[in-house]
Design an enzyme around this catalytic site. Structure first.
Site, PDB file in Angstrom:
ATOM      1  N   LYS A 156     -11.461 -28.120   2.686  1.00 35.59           N
ATOM      2  CA  LYS A 156     -12.443 -28.163   3.426  1.00 35.59           C
ATOM      3  C   LYS A 156     -11.927 -27.280   5.102  1.00 35.59           C
ATOM      4  O   LYS A 156     -11.494 -27.628   5.409  1.00 35.59           O
ATOM      5  CB  LYS A 156     -12.924 -29.336   3.979  1.00 35.59           C
ATOM      6  CG  LYS A 156     -13.727 -30.477   3.313  1.00 35.59           C
ATOM      7  CD  LYS A 156     -13.955 -32.199   3.780  1.00 35.59           C
ATOM      8  CE  LYS A 156     -12.763 -32.410   3.842  1.00 35.59           C
ATOM      9  NZ  LYS A 156     -13.391 -32.839   4.680  1.00 35.59           N
ATOM     10  N   GLY A 161       3.064 -23.174  10.240  1.00 35.66           N
ATOM     11  CA  GLY A 161       4.304 -23.694  10.521  1.00 35.66           C
ATOM     12  C   GLY A 161       5.267 -23.944   9.006  1.00 35.66           C
ATOM     13  O   GLY A 161       4.328 -24.183   7.950  1.00 35.66           O
ATOM     14  N   MET A 202      -5.329 -29.825  15.571  1.00 32.25           N
ATOM     15  CA  MET A 202      -6.758 -29.661  15.325  1.00 32.25           C
ATOM     16  C   MET A 202      -7.242 -29.589  16.450  1.00 32.25           C
ATOM     17  O   MET A 202      -8.197 -30.083  16.493  1.00 32.25           O
ATOM     18  CB  MET A 202      -7.410 -30.894  14.463  1.00 32.25           C
ATOM     19  CG  MET A 202      -7.096 -30.793  13.003  1.00 32.25           C
ATOM     20  SD  MET A 202      -8.336 -32.254  12.127  1.00 32.25           S
ATOM     21  CE  MET A 202      -7.469 -33.699  12.192  1.00 32.25           C
ATOM     22  N   GLY A 222       0.783 -31.464   4.480  1.00 36.57           N
ATOM     23  CA  GLY A 222       1.075 -32.808   4.937  1.00 36.57           C
ATOM     24  C   GLY A 222       1.023 -33.626   4.418  1.00 36.57           C
ATOM     25  O   GLY A 222       2.207 -34.161   3.536  1.00 36.57           O
ATOM     26  N   ASP A 223       0.967 -34.914   5.206  1.00 34.18           N
ATOM     27  CA  ASP A 223       1.313 -36.598   4.759  1.00 34.18           C
ATOM     28  C   ASP A 223       0.001 -36.651   4.583  1.00 34.18           C
ATOM     29  O   ASP A 223      -1.426 -36.621   5.436  1.00 34.18           O
ATOM     30  CB  ASP A 223       1.933 -37.289   5.851  1.00 34.18           C
ATOM     31  CG  ASP A 223       2.012 -38.716   5.597  1.00 34.18           C
ATOM     32  OD1 ASP A 223       3.071 -38.986   4.586  1.00 34.18           O
ATOM     33  OD2 ASP A 223       0.555 -39.458   5.855  1.00 34.18           O
ATOM     34  N   ILE A 243      -2.276 -38.301   7.078  1.00 34.04           N
ATOM     35  CA  ILE A 243      -2.307 -38.247   8.494  1.00 34.04           C
ATOM     36  C   ILE A 243      -3.448 -37.683   8.417  1.00 34.04           C
ATOM     37  O   ILE A 243      -3.325 -36.096   7.895  1.00 34.04           O
ATOM     38  CB  ILE A 243      -1.194 -37.686   9.111  1.00 34.04           C
ATOM     39  CG1 ILE A 243      -0.181 -38.279   8.860  1.00 34.04           C
ATOM     40  CG2 ILE A 243      -1.198 -36.826  10.671  1.00 34.04           C
ATOM     41  CD1 ILE A 243       0.742 -39.329  10.144  1.00 34.04           C
ATOM     42  N   ASP A 290      -6.040 -29.465  -1.242  1.00 37.47           N
ATOM     43  CA  ASP A 290      -6.558 -28.881  -0.317  1.00 37.47           C
ATOM     44  C   ASP A 290      -6.333 -27.495   0.070  1.00 37.47           C
ATOM     45  O   ASP A 290      -5.288 -27.118  -0.691  1.00 37.47           O
ATOM     46  CB  ASP A 290      -5.975 -29.432   1.108  1.00 37.47           C
ATOM     47  CG  ASP A 290      -6.645 -30.589   0.774  1.00 37.47           C
ATOM     48  OD1 ASP A 290      -7.337 -31.498   0.159  1.00 37.47           O
ATOM     49  OD2 ASP A 290      -6.252 -31.185   2.219  1.00 37.47           O
TER      50      ASP A 290
HETATM   51  N1  SAH Z   1      -2.285 -34.055   6.803  1.00 36.40           N
HETATM   52  C1  SAH Z   1      -1.959 -33.357   7.606  1.00 36.40           C
HETATM   53  C2  SAH Z   1      -2.786 -32.374   8.380  1.00 36.40           C
HETATM   54  C3  SAH Z   1      -3.640 -32.391   8.287  1.00 36.40           C
HETATM   55  S1  SAH Z   1      -5.533 -32.016   9.603  1.00 36.40           S
HETATM   56  C4  SAH Z   1      -0.556 -33.341   7.690  1.00 36.40           C
HETATM   57  O1  SAH Z   1       0.543 -34.698   7.630  1.00 36.40           O
HETATM   58  O2  SAH Z   1       0.058 -32.624   8.637  1.00 36.40           O
HETATM   59  C5  SAH Z   1      -4.539 -30.008   9.726  1.00 36.40           C
HETATM   60  C6  SAH Z   1      -3.924 -30.456  11.079  1.00 36.40           C
HETATM   61  O3  SAH Z   1      -3.184 -30.161  10.834  1.00 36.40           O
HETATM   62  C7  SAH Z   1      -4.530 -28.492  11.345  1.00 36.40           C
HETATM   63  O4  SAH Z   1      -5.487 -27.711  12.025  1.00 36.40           O
HETATM   64  C8  SAH Z   1      -2.779 -28.018  12.216  1.00 36.40           C
HETATM   65  O5  SAH Z   1      -2.713 -28.693  13.288  1.00 36.40           O
HETATM   66  C9  SAH Z   1      -2.066 -29.527  11.344  1.00 36.40           C
HETATM   67  N2  SAH Z   1      -1.440 -28.391  10.597  1.00 36.40           N
HETATM   68  C10 SAH Z   1      -1.357 -28.584   9.144  1.00 36.40           C
HETATM   69  N3  SAH Z   1      -0.155 -27.806   8.803  1.00 36.40           N
HETATM   70  C11 SAH Z   1       0.014 -26.719   9.559  1.00 36.40           C
HETATM   71  C12 SAH Z   1       0.883 -25.936   8.932  1.00 36.40           C
HETATM   72  N4  SAH Z   1       1.611 -25.951   8.498  1.00 36.40           N
HETATM   73  N5  SAH Z   1       1.731 -25.713  10.525  1.00 36.40           N
HETATM   74  C13 SAH Z   1       0.826 -26.014  11.886  1.00 36.40           C
HETATM   75  N6  SAH Z   1       0.360 -27.179  11.841  1.00 36.40           N
HETATM   76  C14 SAH Z   1      -0.451 -27.630  10.974  1.00 36.40           C
END
Ligand code: SAH
Length: 307
Positions: A100, A243, A214, A132-133, A136, A77
Site C-alpha cells: 500500500k 534506510g 510516516m 521492518g517489524d 509496528i 509489502d
Molecule cells: N513495520 C514497519 C513500519 C511500516 S510504516 C517497520 O517496523 O519498520 C512505514 C514507515 O516506516 C515509513 O513511512 C517510514 O517512516 C518507515 N520506514 C520503513 N522502512 C524504512 C527505511 N528503510 N528507511 C526509513 N524509514 C523507513
C-alpha cells in the site's frame, strides 16, 4: 520443506518401506498413493506474519528465513527488498505484491485480509511479509484476527523495525545513560495532531529519543509544535531516507534549523525522523554499501516494480 521432509521420512520408515523390503512392490505403490492423498488433505494452513527488516536483505532473522522457505503463498509489502523474496521464498510459492503506497493503493487492507482468508481456507501456508517489524504500524491485529477466526495456527516473527535499522546504520544508540533514558516510536495520526494529552506527554518526556514513522511530510508542523512545547531549538534531528538500502541517506540538523537548511528539498520515502541528543553520536564513517551495490539495487528495484 520441513513438511515435505517429514512426509518422506514417514514413507521411508513406515509400512511403504516395509512392503518394498519384503518385495511387495504393488502393495507398496498402493500404500504410497494412499499416503500421498492423506498428506495432501492433511491440515497444513498456517499464517506467519514475518518481519523482513528495514531494507537490507541480510537484516532478517533466521526464523524469518526458515518460515519463508515453507510458505506456499507469500503476500508482500512494497517495502520488501527485491532480493529477499528471490533469496528466501520457495521458487514454486505464489508471490503476490500487496503493497500500500500513499499515492497508489494497490490493495486495500480489506482486500489483503480477504486474500489471506482465501489462501488459508485453501489449506495453504501463508507468509505475510512486512517491512521492518510486523507489529509496528503494520495492521497486524486485523490480519491475526483472520487466523484466530479460522482457528489456524499463527505466529508473529519479529523483524528489525526501521527505527533500529536506521539508527544502527547511522551509528546512533537510541538510548544512552545520562542522555536518553528511553525511546518512543511515534506517528502523527490525524487524531494525534489535536490530542493535547499526547503532546503534554512529549513535553514531559524530554529524556526520551523520539522516532517518527510516516511523518516526514508533516515535519515543518511537527518541529514548530515541539518548539512551542519548550523542546530546545538546538536539539539534534536526523532524517534517514531509504534506510539500510544502498540508497540510505542521512540529513542532520536541529529542531530550529532543519527547515531552513533543507528548504524545498523533497525527501524520498520511506523516511523517518530521529529527534534527540543521541544523534550527536552519528558516525559519518559507519557501515555504507559500496557503489556496485547501489547500481545492482537500481536494476533490481526496476525489475521488482515491473513484477
Ligand atoms: N513495520 C514497519 C513500519 C511500516 S510504516 C517497520 O517496523 O519498520 C512505514 C514507515 O516506516 C515509513 O513511512 C517510514 O517512516 C518507515 N520506514 C520503513 N522502512 C524504512 C527505511 N528503510 N528507511 C526509513 N524509514 C523507513
Amino acid at each position: 520443506m520441513q513438511v515435505r521432509r517429514r512426509f518422506w521420512d514417514s514413507v521411508l520408515e513406515g509400512p511403504v518401506a516395509q512392503e518394498v523390503l519384503e518385495g511387495n512392490d504393488a502393495k507398496a505403490e498402493v500404500l504410497l498413493a494412499q499416503a500421498l492423498v492423506e498428506h495432501e488433505n492433511a491440515p497444513r494452513a498456517a499464517l506467519y506474519l514475518i518481519g523482513a527488516g528495514p531494507g537490507h536483505p541480510d537484516l532478517l532473522t533466521v526464523r524469518a528465513v526458515q518460515l519463508l522457505a515453507q510458505a506456499d503463498v507469500v503476500l508482500y509489502d512494497h517495502l520488501i527488498p527485491p532480493d529477499t523474496l528471490a533469496r528466501y521464498a520457495r521458487k514454486e510459492a505464489l508471490k503476490l505484491p500487496v503493497g500500500k503506497r500513499a499515492a497508489d493503493h494497490s490493495r486495500t487492507q480489506n482486500e489483503i485480509t480477504d486474500l489471506i482468508e482465501q489462501h488459508l481456507r485453501a489449506n495453504k501456508i501463508v507468509a505475510r511479509l512486512k517491512g521492518g517489524d510486523p507489529g509496528i504500524y503494520a495492521h497486524a491485529a486485523e490480519e491475526l484476527k483472520i487466523a484466530q477466526q479460522l482457528d489456524v495456527p499463527c505466529q508473529i516473527v519479529p523483524g528489525i523495525t526501521a527505527a533500529l535499522g536506521c539508527a544502527a546504520m547511522a551509528g546512533i544508540p537510541l538510548t544512552e545513560r545520562n542522555v536518553a533514558s528511553g525511546v518512543r516510536f511515534l506517528t502523527l495520526y490525524d487524531a494525534t495532531l489535536h490530542d493535547e494529552n499526547f503532546w503534554k506527554s512529549i513535553a514531559l518526556g524530554t529524556s526520551d529519543t523520539l522516532v517518527l514513522y510516516m511523518s516526514t511530510n508533516r515535519r515543518a508542523w511537527l518541529f514548530e509544535k515541539l518548539l512551542s512545547l519548550g523542546l530546545r531549538a538546538d536539539l539534534p534531528v536526523l532524517l534517514v531516507e531509504q534506510g539500510t538500502t544502498p540508497l540510505h541517506t542521512e540529513y542532520e540538523a536541529t529542531l530550529g534549523s532543519f527547515d531552513t537548511l533543507y528548504n524545498g528539498h523533497i525527501f524520498i520515502t520511506p523516511a523517518l525522523l530521529i529527534i534527540g541528543d543521541v544523534v550527536r553520536w552519528r558516525s559519518r564513517n559507519g557501515w555504507k554499501e559500496p557503489a556496485a551495490a547501489r547500481r545492482d539495487w537500481f536494476q533490481k528495484e526496476a525489475h521488482h516494480a515491473r513484477q
